[in-house]
Design a protein around this motif. Structure first.
Motif, PDB file in Angstrom:
ATOM      1  N   ASP A 154      47.778  44.200  48.540  1.00 56.88           N
ATOM      2  CA  ASP A 154      47.452  45.109  46.446  1.00 56.88           C
ATOM      3  C   ASP A 154      46.194  43.667  46.014  1.00 56.88           C
ATOM      4  N   SER A 155      45.633  44.082  44.856  1.00 55.13           N
ATOM      5  CA  SER A 155      44.910  43.665  44.439  1.00 55.13           C
ATOM      6  C   SER A 155      44.838  41.504  44.322  1.00 55.13           C
ATOM      7  N   PRO A 156      46.000  41.736  43.316  1.00 56.31           N
ATOM      8  CA  PRO A 156      46.132  40.548  43.244  1.00 56.31           C
ATOM      9  C   PRO A 156      46.807  39.424  43.790  1.00 56.31           C
ATOM     10  N   ARG A 157      47.399  40.118  44.801  1.00 48.57           N
ATOM     11  CA  ARG A 157      47.699  39.415  46.096  1.00 48.57           C
ATOM     12  C   ARG A 157      46.356  39.370  47.117  1.00 48.57           C
ATOM     13  N   PHE A 158      45.698  39.749  47.286  1.00 47.84           N
ATOM     14  CA  PHE A 158      44.526  39.731  48.224  1.00 47.84           C
ATOM     15  C   PHE A 158      43.270  38.038  47.131  1.00 47.84           C
ATOM     16  N   GLY A 202      44.880  47.980  34.394  1.00 48.41           N
ATOM     17  CA  GLY A 202      45.248  49.319  35.227  1.00 48.41           C
ATOM     18  C   GLY A 202      46.480  50.460  34.214  1.00 48.41           C
ATOM     19  N   GLN A 203      46.456  51.851  35.139  1.00 52.21           N
ATOM     20  CA  GLN A 203      47.753  52.133  34.734  1.00 52.21           C
ATOM     21  C   GLN A 203      48.658  51.894  34.583  1.00 52.21           C
ATOM     22  N   VAL A 204      49.130  50.440  36.302  1.00 48.42           N
ATOM     23  CA  VAL A 204      50.589  50.515  35.569  1.00 48.42           C
ATOM     24  C   VAL A 204      49.537  48.337  36.123  1.00 48.42           C
ATOM     25  N   THR A 243      35.250  51.018  32.506  1.00 48.63           N
ATOM     26  CA  THR A 243      35.354  52.013  31.946  1.00 48.63           C
ATOM     27  C   THR A 243      36.486  51.791  30.822  1.00 48.63           C
ATOM     28  N   PRO A 244      36.560  52.978  30.063  1.00 47.78           N
ATOM     29  CA  PRO A 244      37.803  52.371  28.890  1.00 47.78           C
ATOM     30  C   PRO A 244      39.029  53.355  30.121  1.00 47.78           C
ATOM     31  N   TYR A 245      38.721  54.008  31.040  1.00 44.28           N
ATOM     32  CA  TYR A 245      40.296  54.329  31.400  1.00 44.28           C
ATOM     33  C   TYR A 245      40.522  53.202  32.895  1.00 44.28           C
ATOM     34  N   PHE A 246      40.051  52.039  32.232  1.00 44.14           N
ATOM     35  CA  PHE A 246      39.653  50.506  33.219  1.00 44.14           C
ATOM     36  C   PHE A 246      39.516  49.441  32.832  1.00 44.14           C
TER      37      PHE A 246
END
Length: 260
Positions: A154-158, A202-204, A243-246
């Motif tokens: 996943d992102s942080p583990r990468f 992120g969303q989560v 973006t406003p989404y992220f």
């Protein structure tokens, strides 16, 4: 008779003075000879010193010329290595199966990424970016909570995995998301540089990237990482993410082991 005595005395004085004068002249000549002999010896000594210095200068010139030739060879070798590095990077991008996933985002200025990467000095910061690019090329899947080339990331583990490849360990803290641990570990900065981290909300939770190059604005930065299952590891423009989404959380200065 008195005149004769007077003449004899005068003759004796004249003879005595002549002898004294002669002795003075002889002494002067002897002194001059001694002085000239010393001067000649001094001149000879100076000649010996000058010849020795000339030999040393000649040897120094030879050494300098050798160093210059060695420097030219080293520069040529470095240029060859830089060219090889750029060719390998281009090769990795070109052989990716673009029908599956392209590791290079459509808005990435790849030429600028290579230029900045090439300008970085050799070291762990540069190695971390290169390692991240190589991992992106392997098309490793996004798997939440996983950390491994075979298992996925996943992102942080990468990001933690990449940092660990250059000897920078980040330990998990109980009850704290790894993304938060990473952001707390490194200093937040306004002006990032290649090799630093960037995080978005992120969303989560949060997700992040390691920066491969930086531009004059947030949208021009390029990062390496992943954010969700439909977007595996890739090299992507941060303008496509911020973006406003992220929304952007910030940039974080990584101090690599050889920079301390």
């Amino acid at each position: 008779m008195e005149n004769m005595d007077h003449i004899r005395k005068a003759s004796k004085r004249a003879g005595f003075l002549s002898i004294v004068g002669f002795l003075i002249i002889v002494a002067s000549l002897l002194y001059s000879y001694i002085q000239l002999s010393g001067l000649e010896k001094n001149i000879e000594d100076k000649k010996v010193i000058l010849n020795r210095q000339k030999e040393e200068i000649d040897e120094l010139k030879k050494t300098i010329e050798k160093f210059r030739l060695d420097a030219d060879k080293i520069k040529h070798r470095v240029d060859e290595l830089d060219s090889t590095q750029q060719s390998l990077l281009d090769f990795l991008v070109s052989v990716t199966d673009k029908n599956n996933v392209s590791i290079l985002g459509p808005n990435v200025d790849w030429k600028e990424v290579k230029r900045q990467l090439n300008s970085l000095p050799s070291g762990k910061r540069k190695n971390a970016i290169l390692n991240a690019i190589l991992l992106a090329w392997k098309d490793i899947p996004f798997i939440m909570g996983q950390e491994g080339v075979k298992a996925g990331f996943d992102s942080p583990r990468f990001l933690r995995y990449v940092l660990n490849t250059v000897g920078l360990e980040v330990k998990t803290k109980r009850g704290e998301p790894l993304s938060v641990t990473l952001m707390n570990r490194f200093e937040k900065v306004d002006s990032p540089k290649p090799g630093d981290l960037v995080f978005f909300k992120g969303q989560v939770g949060n997700f992040g990237f390691i920066l491969a190059s930086v531009g004059t604005s947030d949208s021009e930065h390029v990062g390496i990482g992943t954010l969700q299952k439909i977007a595996p590891l890739q090299i992507i423009s941060m303008g496509s993410i911020n973006t406003p989404y992220f929304p952007l959380r910030g940039y974080y200065r990584v101090v690599y082991p050889d920079e301390k």
